[in-house]
Design an enzyme around this catalytic site. Structure first.
Site, PDB file in Angstrom:
ATOM      1  N   SER A 102       0.793  -1.225   0.000  1.00  0.00           N
ATOM      2  CA  SER A 102       0.000   0.000   0.000  1.00  0.00           C
ATOM      3  C   SER A 102       0.827   1.278   0.000  1.00  0.00           C
ATOM      4  O   SER A 102       0.340   2.313  -0.414  1.00  0.00           O
ATOM      5  CB  SER A 102      -0.947  -0.002   1.198  1.00  0.00           C
ATOM      6  OG  SER A 102      -0.248  -0.274   2.388  1.00  0.00           O
TER       7      SER A 102
ATOM      8  N   LYS B 112     -11.983  -0.185  -0.590  1.00  0.00           N
ATOM      9  CA  LYS B 112     -11.130   0.556  -1.525  1.00  0.00           C
ATOM     10  C   LYS B 112     -11.786   0.611  -2.904  1.00  0.00           C
ATOM     11  O   LYS B 112     -12.719   1.364  -3.079  1.00  0.00           O
ATOM     12  CB  LYS B 112      -9.735  -0.040  -1.500  1.00  0.00           C
ATOM     13  CG  LYS B 112      -9.091   0.312  -0.150  1.00  0.00           C
ATOM     14  CD  LYS B 112      -7.737  -0.251   0.115  1.00  0.00           C
ATOM     15  CE  LYS B 112      -7.251   0.322   1.445  1.00  0.00           C
ATOM     16  NZ  LYS B 112      -6.395  -0.605   2.174  1.00  0.00           N
TER      17      LYS B 112
ATOM     18  N   HIS C 252      -5.408  -3.847  -1.977  1.00  0.00           N
ATOM     19  CA  HIS C 252      -5.184  -2.862  -3.049  1.00  0.00           C
ATOM     20  C   HIS C 252      -5.195  -3.501  -4.428  1.00  0.00           C
ATOM     21  O   HIS C 252      -4.933  -2.818  -5.411  1.00  0.00           O
ATOM     22  CB  HIS C 252      -3.857  -2.129  -2.830  1.00  0.00           C
ATOM     23  CG  HIS C 252      -3.949  -1.037  -1.819  1.00  0.00           C
ATOM     24  ND1 HIS C 252      -4.553   0.182  -2.077  1.00  0.00           N
ATOM     25  CD2 HIS C 252      -3.544  -0.969  -0.535  1.00  0.00           C
ATOM     26  CE1 HIS C 252      -4.494   0.941  -1.006  1.00  0.00           C
ATOM     27  NE2 HIS C 252      -3.892   0.265  -0.042  1.00  0.00           N
TER      28      HIS C 252
END
Ligand SMILES: *Cc1c(COP(=O)(O)O)cnc(C)c1O
Length: 396
Positions: free
Chosen positions: A184, A243, A212
């Site tokens: 990240s 996300k 991610h």
């Protein structure tokens, strides 16, 4: 005699952060999370969100949330194991398992809870964890909570990971090899194919955290397992709904028995209330969009390549990034925070990140490009970055 206040040491610590220039004030978002967002009364280009595909304020997600709240209410009323498992929760778990091509899935309240809850549930003091040095805090906390022995290998050093497992051959206990899919803070991709082979050779459990990578890598955003063609060879896949999916939550995909075990033993699942119906419903709508509008992912990657080229052209050091997360390396934490503050004054939000989130001397300003940024915004962002960096002597 006046007694000192028992929490005075916290105030002293805060004061020392203020002096060091690392004290962080929260930025207040006054609009939806958009490519141009309003923070602290100022409209800025937002390069600080994880809203990769622009789903956080997508009309279909909002409509799904409203409809679910009207039909099922604002809250679920209990933890999953008491009476808080709603049909929408089960539908979402089936949907994600199907999307990931795994037998089953369990949804947690956050990605953090998914990692910490899973690692601590499946391992105990007799066991061993082999963990990348840059793995996410929620993995580290899960490792500590498990009380297993933790063996950290240098970032992406697969030979070192193999050596640790070689040395553990014959040792008692289960072994877990664990890595982020995409890291990240650096935006680089974990060496999954090599790690999977090492895990298989040593009979270790293989676990990846695709927070991610879900919605970013692989077909329709299926993550790193799909990206590398490793279906069926990773025992535990964690992902987040917070996300690219644009809402909130985390999940674990794997075998039916793994999921059943977590239903019985994962502490955030047992002891913390389940998602409100609006959240489950909007996550379901997001998976529809991943299947129906893969061009969003393409646009995000086109924007990523375009913006990275502009940063390179300007002369920035962007580290080892291979994804929409692009750090701009500046060295000292104080510089990163001052750079971020100056960027904000010039119309750009990009977060300054320093120790302890990243190692000392490796502070950076992190940028994240999304599918919804326009070329005009990206041009303007690159121009602001270069202009401010020159003024601050970050660039020559
Ligand atoms: C953000 C993140 C998480 C936590 O996800 P949340 O849903 O925000 O709790 C876990 N792992 C990694 C690698 C992350 O970047």
């Amino acid at each position: 005699m006046t007694a000192t206040k028992p929490l005075a040491y916290l105030s002293e610590q805060l004061q020392s952060w203020r002096q060091a220039g690392t004290y962080q004030r929260l930025r207040i978002l006054e609009s939806a999370c958009e490519p141009l967002s309003r923070f602290d009364g100022r409209e800025v280009i937002n390069l600080a969100s994880n809203n990769y595909l622009g789903l956080a304020d997508h009309p279909k997600l909002i409509e799904a949330a409203i409809a679910a709240a009207k039909k099922y209410g604002a809250g679920s009323g209990a933890v999953r194991t008491i009476s808080g498992t709603m049909s929408l929760h089960m539908e979402l778990e089936r949907r994600i398992a199907q999307f990931k091509h795994t037998e089953a899935c369990v949804v947690f309240q956050s990605g953090f809870a998914a990692n910490a809850g899973t690692v601590s549930a499946i391992l105990g003091p007799e066991d061993h964890i082999i963990s990348d040095a840059l793995n996410h805090a929620s993995i580290i906390d899960g490792c500590r909570l498990s009380r297993a022995k933790i063996h950290v290998f240098p970032h992406k050093d697969t030979a070192a990971a193999a050596k640790i497992l070689d040395d553990l051959d014959g040792a008692a206990g289960h072994k877990l090899l664990i890595t982020d899919g995409v890291f990240s803070m650096d935006g680089d991709i974990g060496p999954l194919p090599a790690l999977v082979e090492i895990a298989e050779r040593h009979g270790a459990i293989m676990m990846i955290d695709d927070a991610h990578s879900s919605g970013v890598l692989g077909r329709n955003g299926r993550g790193t397992v799909d990206h590398f063609g490793l279906h069926g060879r990773v025992d535990i896949q964690v992902g987040t709904l917070s996300k690219a999916i644009g809402v909130l939550g985390g999940y674990v995909c794997g075998s039916r028995d793994l999921i059943e075990f977590l239903y019985h033993r994962a502490r955030p699942f047992l002891f913390s209330t389940s998602h409100p119906p609006a959240i489950a419903a909007s996550c379901l709508a997001a998976f529809d969009i991943l299947e129906q509008e893969p061009e969003r992912i393409q646009t995000m990657w086109d924007n990523t390549r375009y913006f990275k080229a502009a940063l390179k052209q300007a002369g920035f050091d962007t580290g080892a990034s291979e994804t929409p997360i692009t750090p701009i390396m500046v060295g000292e934490a104080k510089t990163a925070h001052a750079f971020s503050a100056a960027l904000f004054e010039n119309g750009l939000l990009a977060t300054g990140i320093g120790f302890p989130t990243v190692p000392e001397g490796k502070a950076r300003v992190r940028t994240i490009v999304t599918a919804t940024h326009t070329r005009e915004m990206l041009d303007r962002a690159a121009e602001i970055l270069a202009r401010v960096a020159k003024k601050m002597s970050i660039l020559p």
